[in-house]
Design an enzyme around this catalytic site. Sequence first.
Site, PDB file in Angstrom:
ATOM      1  N   SER A 199       0.845  -1.201   0.000  1.00  0.00           N
ATOM      2  CA  SER A 199       0.000   0.000   0.000  1.00  0.00           C
ATOM      3  C   SER A 199       0.873   1.240   0.000  1.00  0.00           C
ATOM      4  O   SER A 199       1.678   1.448   0.922  1.00  0.00           O
ATOM      5  CB  SER A 199      -0.899   0.016   1.237  1.00  0.00           C
TER       6      SER A 199
ATOM      7  N   HIS B  50      -8.163   1.347  -4.301  1.00  0.00           N
ATOM      8  CA  HIS B  50      -9.114   1.144  -3.200  1.00  0.00           C
ATOM      9  C   HIS B  50      -9.755   2.497  -2.899  1.00  0.00           C
ATOM     10  O   HIS B  50      -9.114   3.375  -2.315  1.00  0.00           O
ATOM     11  CB  HIS B  50      -8.349   0.592  -1.979  1.00  0.00           C
TER      12      HIS B  50
ATOM     13  N   HIS C 176      -1.077  -1.235  -4.387  1.00  0.00           N
ATOM     14  CA  HIS C 176      -2.345  -0.876  -3.741  1.00  0.00           C
ATOM     15  C   HIS C 176      -2.367   0.642  -3.529  1.00  0.00           C
ATOM     16  O   HIS C 176      -1.471   1.206  -2.908  1.00  0.00           O
ATOM     17  CB  HIS C 176      -2.457  -1.617  -2.412  1.00  0.00           C
TER      18      HIS C 176
ATOM     19  N   GLY D 156      -9.059   4.182   6.844  1.00  0.00           N
ATOM     20  CA  GLY D 156      -8.750   5.590   7.074  1.00  0.00           C
ATOM     21  C   GLY D 156      -7.280   5.853   7.362  1.00  0.00           C
ATOM     22  O   GLY D 156      -6.793   6.938   7.080  1.00  0.00           O
ATOM     23  N   PHE D 157      -6.594   4.856   7.906  1.00  0.00           N
ATOM     24  CA  PHE D 157      -5.205   5.088   8.302  1.00  0.00           C
ATOM     25  C   PHE D 157      -4.372   3.822   8.132  1.00  0.00           C
ATOM     26  O   PHE D 157      -4.888   2.722   8.336  1.00  0.00           O
ATOM     27  CB  PHE D 157      -5.129   5.533   9.773  1.00  0.00           C
ATOM     28  N   GLY D 158      -3.098   4.016   7.792  1.00  0.00           N
ATOM     29  CA  GLY D 158      -2.162   2.901   7.800  1.00  0.00           C
ATOM     30  C   GLY D 158      -1.661   2.665   9.215  1.00  0.00           C
ATOM     31  O   GLY D 158      -1.917   3.461  10.130  1.00  0.00           O
ATOM     32  N   GLY D 159      -0.973   1.558   9.407  1.00  0.00           N
ATOM     33  CA  GLY D 159      -0.305   1.302  10.680  1.00  0.00           C
ATOM     34  C   GLY D 159      -1.201   0.897  11.831  1.00  0.00           C
ATOM     35  O   GLY D 159      -0.783   0.940  12.991  1.00  0.00           O
TER      36      GLY D 159
ATOM     37  N   ASP E  11      -6.898  -6.462   3.816  1.00  0.00           N
ATOM     38  CA  ASP E  11      -6.239  -5.147   3.887  1.00  0.00           C
ATOM     39  C   ASP E  11      -6.306  -4.585   5.298  1.00  0.00           C
ATOM     40  O   ASP E  11      -7.396  -4.331   5.813  1.00  0.00           O
ATOM     41  CB  ASP E  11      -6.958  -4.205   2.906  1.00  0.00           C
TER      42      ASP E  11
ATOM     43  N   MET F 203      -8.603   8.396  -0.225  1.00  0.00           N
ATOM     44  CA  MET F 203      -9.439   8.806   0.918  1.00  0.00           C
ATOM     45  C   MET F 203      -9.888  10.250   0.738  1.00  0.00           C
ATOM     46  O   MET F 203      -9.125  11.082   0.228  1.00  0.00           O
ATOM     47  CB  MET F 203      -8.645   8.681   2.216  1.00  0.00           C
TER      48      MET F 203
ATOM     49  N   MET G 235     -11.660  -5.700   4.788  1.00  0.00           N
ATOM     50  CA  MET G 235     -10.861  -4.818   5.636  1.00  0.00           C
ATOM     51  C   MET G 235     -10.626  -5.502   6.986  1.00  0.00           C
ATOM     52  O   MET G 235     -11.568  -5.992   7.615  1.00  0.00           O
ATOM     53  CB  MET G 235     -11.593  -3.490   5.884  1.00  0.00           C
TER      54      MET G 235
ATOM     55  N   GLY H  56      -3.188  -3.995   8.697  1.00  0.00           N
ATOM     56  CA  GLY H  56      -2.459  -4.639   9.794  1.00  0.00           C
ATOM     57  C   GLY H  56      -1.814  -5.957   9.421  1.00  0.00           C
ATOM     58  O   GLY H  56      -1.444  -6.737  10.306  1.00  0.00           O
TER      59      GLY H  56
ATOM     60  N   GLY I  17       1.031  -2.191   4.046  1.00  0.00           N
ATOM     61  CA  GLY I  17       1.592  -0.850   3.927  1.00  0.00           C
ATOM     62  C   GLY I  17       2.785  -0.695   4.843  1.00  0.00           C
ATOM     63  O   GLY I  17       3.941  -0.801   4.421  1.00  0.00           O
TER      64      GLY I  17
ATOM     65  N   ASP J 151      -4.493   3.729  -2.144  1.00  0.00           N
ATOM     66  CA  ASP J 151      -5.579   4.076  -1.211  1.00  0.00           C
ATOM     67  C   ASP J 151      -6.057   5.509  -1.421  1.00  0.00           C
ATOM     68  O   ASP J 151      -5.292   6.459  -1.230  1.00  0.00           O
ATOM     69  CB  ASP J 151      -5.087   3.920   0.236  1.00  0.00           C
TER      70      ASP J 151
ATOM     71  N   MET K 284     -11.962   4.881  -0.985  1.00  0.00           N
ATOM     72  CA  MET K 284     -12.656   5.168   0.283  1.00  0.00           C
ATOM     73  C   MET K 284     -13.232   6.568   0.140  1.00  0.00           C
ATOM     74  O   MET K 284     -12.792   7.518   0.797  1.00  0.00           O
ATOM     75  CB  MET K 284     -11.665   5.055   1.445  1.00  0.00           C
TER      76      MET K 284
HETATM   77  C1  DX5 Z   1      -6.545   1.579   5.332  1.00  0.00           C
HETATM   78  C2  DX5 Z   1      -5.983   1.241   3.972  1.00  0.00           C
HETATM   79  C3  DX5 Z   1      -4.932   0.177   4.003  1.00  0.00           C
HETATM   80  C4  DX5 Z   1      -3.798   0.442   4.925  1.00  0.00           C
HETATM   81  C5  DX5 Z   1      -2.748  -0.622   4.899  1.00  0.00           C
HETATM   82  O1  DX5 Z   1      -7.663   2.382   5.193  1.00  0.00           O
HETATM   83  O2  DX5 Z   1      -6.991   0.806   3.109  1.00  0.00           O
HETATM   84  O3  DX5 Z   1      -4.509  -0.123   2.686  1.00  0.00           O
HETATM   85  O4  DX5 Z   1      -3.238   1.647   4.707  1.00  0.00           O
HETATM   86  O5  DX5 Z   1      -1.713  -0.213   5.741  1.00  0.00           O
HETATM   87  P1  DX5 Z   1      -1.162  -1.147   6.897  1.00  0.00           P
HETATM   88  O6  DX5 Z   1      -0.646  -2.384   6.235  1.00  0.00           O
HETATM   89  O7  DX5 Z   1      -0.088  -0.332   7.529  1.00  0.00           O
HETATM   90  O8  DX5 Z   1      -2.294  -1.452   7.832  1.00  0.00           O
HETATM   91 ZN    ZN Z   2      -6.490  -0.144   1.158  1.00  0.00          ZN
END
Ligand code: DX5
Ligand code: ZN
Length: 241
Positions: free
Chosen positions: A20, A78, A45, A154-157, A187, A49, A149, A189, A209, A47, A80
């Site tokens: 990602s 993806h 990937h 909304g957020f990575g990590g 997708d 948003m 999901m 974590g 990601g 993302d 969102m």
């Molecule tokens: C979350 C995104 C994911 C996410 C993946 O809304 O769709 O693609 O960023 O990041 P990690 O792998 O860090 O959870």
């Molecule tokens: Zn995603």
Amino acid sequence: MQNPKTAPPRSGQPMRIAPSLLSAKFARLGEEVSAVIEAGADLIHFDVMDNHYVPNLTIGPLVCEAIKPYATVPIDVHLMVKPVDALIPMFAEAGASIISFHPEATEHIDRTIRLITASGCKAGLVLNPATPLQGLDHVLDQLDLVLLMSVNPGFGGQSFIESVLPKIEAVRRRIDASGRDIWLEVDGGVKPGNAARIGAAGADTLVAGSAVFSGGRYRDAIDAIRSQALQGRHAMEGCPA
Ligand code: DX5
Ligand code: ZN
């Protein structure tokens, strides 16, 4: 858990890894795309948003178009965003190969799927951790991909939500029963430490990601996630890895 005696074997099928870009260095996005592809990524990937459907704001079709020359693997968009339809032809034009959307983001799920396929892209439906699987009931046959999901979008990590594992198993059963080649992507974590359980549950495409981009050694991270996921799948099917 699926009964290995009745489930069709997936041993020879690929385990795709989709880094990602959310966790990539944005000032050097083209180089980052090239680096993860060189390191073994099967998809990119992407993302998107909108600070409306999710409380964050990222990248759009212009950036997709900018990375396209670097993306020698399919771009997995993806969305969102809500509403979603107007962006579909724009992303198709910008180089997307797969476009996935959340059912809550459109008034007419069937129409949105048709828009994606008519634009020449593969269509994916995304289910959030608490979204029931009934959303797949009347559309599974039109889909190329189901994206589950494993964090709230909304957020990575963020941390992987364990209750998604039985959902992955349930979607795997539905896909196998359909007899169609529908990808099952997970997708949020995903990391080497949980990839075996995600692979065992039936995913064939893993988004990662932070697990890929934060360590700096992209090939090590991609290889570790893929091999763990394949080991999990093989253990579930009762055959050697
Ligand atoms: C979350 C995104 C994911 C996410 C993946 O809304 O769709 O693609 O960023 O990041 P990690 O792998 O860090 O959870
Ligand atoms: Zn995603």
